[in-house]
Design a protein around this motif. Structure first.
Motif: not given
Length: 181
Positions: A125-128, A133-140, A165-170, A173-177
């Motif tokens: 669990w990395l948080g809400q 972040t949803d875009l990154v997870m959905d694209s993975m 990676c679609p626009a917004g993925c970077y 990913m920065r937010l997740i990391l």
């Protein structure tokens, strides 16, 4: 409603306490049961890995008909992990270990490796989520499905994902990391 009081856990073997997260809709009060048993003979469960964050018990859940204070991070994870149609069995250290009983806490900490090893799955669990972040997870997700078919060689797929990676993925990913874990 009374405050939850832990039953003593048997400490002379590989014991475990599991949380049964009862079914419900997102936003409903969280209803649970605690089940004591042996790690070796336990029902299938998922273990939650997360950061405690603040130790303030800012939220409450109902456990065996009593109130239990939990951190906001655990509460949000439970809201997201709850199923509408069936209960789930989880091991969450902040709930499944009586944190005020030093002997039990020491016993359970010594068994954590076995607890995580015996779990069917470890959920991180990395948080809400956010839109990014949803875009990154959905694209993975499609990459994961392909990865399973490729016998585990993920390197080319990861490079492809970075390029496609679609626009917004970077930003996602920065937010997740940047999240603690």
């Amino acid at each position: 409603m009374a405050v939850y009081k832990y039953r003593p856990l048997v400490l002379d073997g590989p014991s475990i306490r599991l949380l049964e997260l009862l079914e419900g809709n997102f936003g409903d009060d969280i209803q649970c049961k605690l089940i004591d048993g042996s790690i070796e003979e336990s029902i299938p469960y998922n273990a939650l890995s997360y950061t405690w964050g603040s130790t303030e018990k800012a939220a409450t859940i109902t456990v065996d008909g009593s109130i239990m204070g939990v951190t906001l991070n655990v509460y949000e994870a439970l809201q997201e992990m709850r199923s509408k149609h069936k209960s789930r069995h989880l091991w969450i250290d902040a709930i499944c270990i009586n944190q005020h009983n030093l002997q039990e806490r020491g016993h359970q900490v010594q068994q954590m490796s076995l607890i995580y090893q015996k779990a069917e799955r470890v959920v991180i669990w990395l948080g809400q989520g956010t839109k990014e972040t949803d875009l990154v997870m959905d694209s993975m997700q499609p990459l994961h499905n392909i990865f399973v078919k490729k016998d585990g060689d993920w390197r080319q797929l990861a490079w492809f994902w970075i390029k496609a990676c679609p626009a917004g993925c970077y930003e996602g990913m920065r937010l997740i990391l940047s999240r603690p874990w």
